[in-house]
Design a protein around this motif. Structure first.
Motif, PDB file in Angstrom:
ATOM      1  N   PHE A 311      12.672  -4.219  -9.110  1.00  0.00           N
ATOM      2  CA  PHE A 311      11.822  -3.775 -10.217  1.00  0.00           C
ATOM      3  C   PHE A 311      10.744  -2.829  -9.714  1.00  0.00           C
ATOM      4  O   PHE A 311      10.477  -1.787 -10.334  1.00  0.00           O
ATOM      5  CB  PHE A 311      11.191  -4.978 -10.912  1.00  0.00           C
ATOM      6  CG  PHE A 311      10.213  -4.615 -11.995  1.00  0.00           C
ATOM      7  CD1 PHE A 311      10.647  -4.370 -13.288  1.00  0.00           C
ATOM      8  CD2 PHE A 311       8.856  -4.516 -11.723  1.00  0.00           C
ATOM      9  CE1 PHE A 311       9.751  -4.026 -14.296  1.00  0.00           C
ATOM     10  CE2 PHE A 311       7.952  -4.172 -12.709  1.00  0.00           C
ATOM     11  CZ  PHE A 311       8.399  -3.924 -14.005  1.00  0.00           C
ATOM     12  N   ALA A 312      10.108  -3.175  -8.605  1.00  0.00           N
ATOM     13  CA  ALA A 312       9.045  -2.327  -8.060  1.00  0.00           C
ATOM     14  C   ALA A 312       9.566  -0.937  -7.730  1.00  0.00           C
ATOM     15  O   ALA A 312       8.899   0.072  -7.991  1.00  0.00           O
ATOM     16  CB  ALA A 312       8.433  -2.981  -6.829  1.00  0.00           C
ATOM     17  N   ALA A 313      10.749  -0.879  -7.166  1.00  0.00           N
ATOM     18  CA  ALA A 313      11.336   0.418  -6.835  1.00  0.00           C
ATOM     19  C   ALA A 313      11.628   1.229  -8.100  1.00  0.00           C
ATOM     20  O   ALA A 313      11.475   2.458  -8.120  1.00  0.00           O
ATOM     21  CB  ALA A 313      12.618   0.219  -6.035  1.00  0.00           C
ATOM     22  N   CYS A 315       9.894   1.307 -10.715  1.00  0.00           N
ATOM     23  CA  CYS A 315       8.661   1.741 -11.367  1.00  0.00           C
ATOM     24  C   CYS A 315       8.157   3.085 -10.858  1.00  0.00           C
ATOM     25  O   CYS A 315       7.174   3.618 -11.394  1.00  0.00           O
ATOM     26  CB  CYS A 315       7.562   0.687 -11.162  1.00  0.00           C
ATOM     27  SG  CYS A 315       7.819  -0.799 -12.141  1.00  0.00           S
ATOM     28  N   ASP A 316       8.768   3.623  -9.826  1.00  0.00           N
ATOM     29  CA  ASP A 316       8.357   4.924  -9.294  1.00  0.00           C
ATOM     30  C   ASP A 316       8.298   5.969 -10.415  1.00  0.00           C
ATOM     31  O   ASP A 316       9.207   6.009 -11.253  1.00  0.00           O
ATOM     32  CB  ASP A 316       9.355   5.343  -8.216  1.00  0.00           C
ATOM     33  CG  ASP A 316       8.892   6.578  -7.468  1.00  0.00           C
ATOM     34  OD1 ASP A 316       7.897   6.484  -6.747  1.00  0.00           O
ATOM     35  OD2 ASP A 316       9.534   7.640  -7.650  1.00  0.00           O
ATOM     36  N   PRO A 317       7.234   6.771 -10.514  1.00  0.00           N
ATOM     37  CA  PRO A 317       6.181   7.032  -9.523  1.00  0.00           C
ATOM     38  C   PRO A 317       4.973   6.098  -9.580  1.00  0.00           C
ATOM     39  O   PRO A 317       4.032   6.286  -8.829  1.00  0.00           O
ATOM     40  CB  PRO A 317       5.755   8.459  -9.876  1.00  0.00           C
ATOM     41  CG  PRO A 317       5.879   8.490 -11.364  1.00  0.00           C
ATOM     42  CD  PRO A 317       7.114   7.689 -11.675  1.00  0.00           C
ATOM     43  N   VAL A 318       5.003   5.118 -10.482  1.00  0.00           N
ATOM     44  CA  VAL A 318       3.902   4.156 -10.530  1.00  0.00           C
ATOM     45  C   VAL A 318       4.077   3.161  -9.388  1.00  0.00           C
ATOM     46  O   VAL A 318       5.159   2.591  -9.205  1.00  0.00           O
ATOM     47  CB  VAL A 318       3.871   3.416 -11.874  1.00  0.00           C
ATOM     48  CG1 VAL A 318       2.738   2.393 -11.889  1.00  0.00           C
ATOM     49  CG2 VAL A 318       3.705   4.393 -13.023  1.00  0.00           C
ATOM     50  N   SER A 319       3.026   2.970  -8.605  1.00  0.00           N
ATOM     51  CA  SER A 319       3.072   2.028  -7.486  1.00  0.00           C
ATOM     52  C   SER A 319       2.555   0.668  -7.949  1.00  0.00           C
ATOM     53  O   SER A 319       1.415   0.547  -8.402  1.00  0.00           O
ATOM     54  CB  SER A 319       2.205   2.547  -6.334  1.00  0.00           C
ATOM     55  OG  SER A 319       2.062   1.559  -5.324  1.00  0.00           O
ATOM     56  N   VAL A 320       3.410  -0.362  -7.854  1.00  0.00           N
ATOM     57  CA  VAL A 320       3.035  -1.726  -8.210  1.00  0.00           C
ATOM     58  C   VAL A 320       3.177  -2.605  -6.975  1.00  0.00           C
ATOM     59  O   VAL A 320       3.684  -2.169  -5.944  1.00  0.00           O
ATOM     60  CB  VAL A 320       3.886  -2.263  -9.372  1.00  0.00           C
ATOM     61  CG1 VAL A 320       3.683  -1.425 -10.623  1.00  0.00           C
ATOM     62  CG2 VAL A 320       5.368  -2.295  -8.996  1.00  0.00           C
ATOM     63  N   ARG A 321       2.741  -3.846  -7.064  1.00  0.00           N
ATOM     64  CA  ARG A 321       2.731  -4.719  -5.880  1.00  0.00           C
ATOM     65  C   ARG A 321       3.770  -5.827  -6.003  1.00  0.00           C
ATOM     66  O   ARG A 321       3.562  -6.809  -6.720  1.00  0.00           O
ATOM     67  CB  ARG A 321       1.340  -5.331  -5.710  1.00  0.00           C
ATOM     68  CG  ARG A 321       1.180  -6.221  -4.466  1.00  0.00           C
ATOM     69  CD  ARG A 321       1.295  -5.414  -3.180  1.00  0.00           C
ATOM     70  NE  ARG A 321       1.014  -6.246  -2.018  1.00  0.00           N
ATOM     71  CZ  ARG A 321      -0.199  -6.437  -1.497  1.00  0.00           C
ATOM     72  NH1 ARG A 321      -1.252  -5.868  -2.052  1.00  0.00           N
ATOM     73  NH2 ARG A 321      -0.361  -7.191  -0.437  1.00  0.00           N
ATOM     74  N   PRO A 322       4.921  -5.695  -5.318  1.00  0.00           N
ATOM     75  CA  PRO A 322       5.925  -6.760  -5.378  1.00  0.00           C
ATOM     76  C   PRO A 322       5.671  -7.839  -4.326  1.00  0.00           C
ATOM     77  O   PRO A 322       5.162  -7.560  -3.239  1.00  0.00           O
ATOM     78  CB  PRO A 322       7.228  -6.013  -5.070  1.00  0.00           C
ATOM     79  CG  PRO A 322       6.796  -4.912  -4.134  1.00  0.00           C
ATOM     80  CD  PRO A 322       5.399  -4.520  -4.564  1.00  0.00           C
ATOM     81  N   PHE A 323       6.014  -9.063  -4.675  1.00  0.00           N
ATOM     82  CA  PHE A 323       5.979 -10.180  -3.743  1.00  0.00           C
ATOM     83  C   PHE A 323       7.394 -10.741  -3.721  1.00  0.00           C
ATOM     84  O   PHE A 323       7.826 -11.391  -4.692  1.00  0.00           O
ATOM     85  CB  PHE A 323       4.965 -11.241  -4.184  1.00  0.00           C
ATOM     86  CG  PHE A 323       3.541 -10.737  -4.187  1.00  0.00           C
ATOM     87  CD1 PHE A 323       2.702 -10.972  -3.102  1.00  0.00           C
ATOM     88  CD2 PHE A 323       3.042 -10.020  -5.267  1.00  0.00           C
ATOM     89  CE1 PHE A 323       1.398 -10.501  -3.093  1.00  0.00           C
ATOM     90  CE2 PHE A 323       1.735  -9.549  -5.269  1.00  0.00           C
ATOM     91  CZ  PHE A 323       0.919  -9.785  -4.175  1.00  0.00           C
ATOM     92  N   ALA A 324       8.110 -10.445  -2.646  1.00  0.00           N
ATOM     93  CA  ALA A 324       9.544 -10.742  -2.579  1.00  0.00           C
ATOM     94  C   ALA A 324       9.839 -12.190  -2.953  1.00  0.00           C
ATOM     95  O   ALA A 324       9.234 -13.124  -2.423  1.00  0.00           O
ATOM     96  CB  ALA A 324      10.074 -10.443  -1.178  1.00  0.00           C
ATOM     97  N   GLY A 325      10.770 -12.351  -3.888  1.00  0.00           N
ATOM     98  CA  GLY A 325      11.191 -13.679  -4.301  1.00  0.00           C
ATOM     99  C   GLY A 325      10.302 -14.329  -5.338  1.00  0.00           C
ATOM    100  O   GLY A 325      10.639 -15.398  -5.866  1.00  0.00           O
ATOM    101  N   ASP A 326       9.173 -13.706  -5.671  1.00  0.00           N
ATOM    102  CA  ASP A 326       8.234 -14.317  -6.615  1.00  0.00           C
ATOM    103  C   ASP A 326       7.995 -13.464  -7.855  1.00  0.00           C
ATOM    104  O   ASP A 326       8.254 -13.886  -8.962  1.00  0.00           O
ATOM    105  CB  ASP A 326       6.893 -14.589  -5.927  1.00  0.00           C
ATOM    106  CG  ASP A 326       6.955 -15.819  -5.027  1.00  0.00           C
ATOM    107  OD1 ASP A 326       7.780 -16.696  -5.293  1.00  0.00           O
ATOM    108  OD2 ASP A 326       6.174 -15.886  -4.067  1.00  0.00           O
TER     109      ASP A 326
END
Length: 352
Positions: A311-313, A315-326
């Motif tokens: 999902f984070a990938a 969202c490009d060009p918007v940078s969000v903060r992923p927490f793997a598995g969560d």
């Protein structure tokens, strides 16, 4: 040849991962930064210190502690400042914990907690959040043993968003031995609108073992200058100051922090605009069908589980903060960028 080796405590400690940068800083919704610039008067007061950067800062942080004392109606010996509230937390844990001790915190919570806790050599206990992304205070109380020295409570919880309620935290404190420090981490307190939210200062007044953490990085918009502080009973505050490196907060940063305290009216207006935009994002995401927990900081949380990185990938060009598995944390930024993120989230749901 034998090479120098670091302490064994470092073996299992993760490296802190900062939020992903973006080509346009307005598109960086990964670090919970304030989208506004410094408050009125801050640049001028801070710049006034540039002509004396050949001098060491005021190690006693006298002006800063006096200003904080005036704000909270406490004597200056109740405060201990450092390079962000995270550095103050490191100092507190180093002052009170060592091998053989225990530190308890909820998980998932602030990513620096495991680093700060494990570095002391103490044993750490992570208590899982409840299904609604809130602290399980009953389980945290049950985890306390005669070796527990510190319990960390993050409210609002970073990265999931919910607060801890005052009544629940009061009930929890009634179960905690007087010798155990309870850190109430209020880095995002200015954004809280829930009337039932815990009040760290009221708890501090009633419990000698409570320490409140605050910061100038979020609501005040001074993330780049690194100023945070603890509010504690004088003996505890002194222990934190002893464990803090001398001259850690520059005079430039101290001047900016004090100037920020003098701009409360503008601060209130800016925070309110961020809170309103948070509610817009929250309503839009829930309207798309997302299961978004309560949001009381300057961010929202999507519990995406194993899909967080993909999902984070997307969202490009918007940078969000992923927490793997969560899940993924999204900061409240410029309204136009927030709207672009919401559109990207909608597009994701259409195909997943």
């Amino acid at each position: 040849m034998t090479s120098p080796s670091a302490r064994r405590a470092l073996d299992g400690i993760p490296v802190y991962k900062p939020g992903k940068s973006a080509a346009d800083e307005n598109y960086k919704l990964s670090s919970n930064e304030n989208p506004y610039g410094p408050l009125p008067g801050v640049m001028e007061r801070a710049a006034g210190q540039l002509g004396r950067i050949n001098r060491y800062p005021d190690a006693g942080m006298t002006v800063l502690y006096d200003a904080l004392g005036a704000k909270f109606k406490l004597s200056p010996d109740h405060f201990a400042a450092g390079t962000g509230s995270v550095a103050v937390l490191f100092a507190l844990l180093n002052a009170h914990c060592e091998a053989g001790d225990e530190i308890i915190y909820a998980w998932r919570s602030f990513e620096a907690y495991p680093i700060a806790a494990d570095l002391t050599g103490a044993t750490t206990t992570r208590v899982p959040l409840r299904d609604d992304a809130t602290h399980d205070l009953d389980a945290m109380a049950a985890a306390i043993t005669d070796r527990t020295r510190v319990v960390l409570v993050c409210t609002p919880n970073n990265p999931t968003g919910p607060i801890v309620k005052q009544a629940d935290l009061e009930a929890f404190l009634a179960k905690v031995p007087a010798g155990v420090i309870v850190v109430v981490d209020e880095a995002y307190v200015e954004f809280v609108r829930d009337p039932d939210a815990a009040d760290g200062l009221a708890l501090l007044a009633a419990h000698d073992n409570v320490v409140v953490l605050r910061t100038f990085s979020k609501a005040y918009g001074l993330a780049g200058l690194r100023v945070g502080y603890a509010i504690a009973q004088p003996a505890v505050a002194e222990s934190i100051r002893k464990a803090t490196a001398p001259f850690s907060v520059t005079d430039l940063a101290q001047a900016a922090a004090v100037a920020s305290l003098d701009s409360e009216a503008e601060l209130t207006a800016r925070v309110e605009s961020i809170v309103k935009e948070r509610e817009v994002m929250l309503a839009a995401l829930r309207g798309q069908g997302w299961d978004v927990p309560e949001a009381q900081g300057n961010f929202v949380w999507l519990p995406l589980g194993d899909d967080a990185m993909e999902f984070a990938a997307a969202c490009d060009p918007v940078s969000v903060r992923p927490f793997a598995g969560d899940g993924v944390r999204i900061s409240v930024g410029d309204p136009a960028v927030n709207a672009e993120f919401v559109a990207l989230a909608a597009a994701w749901r259409e195909v997943h």
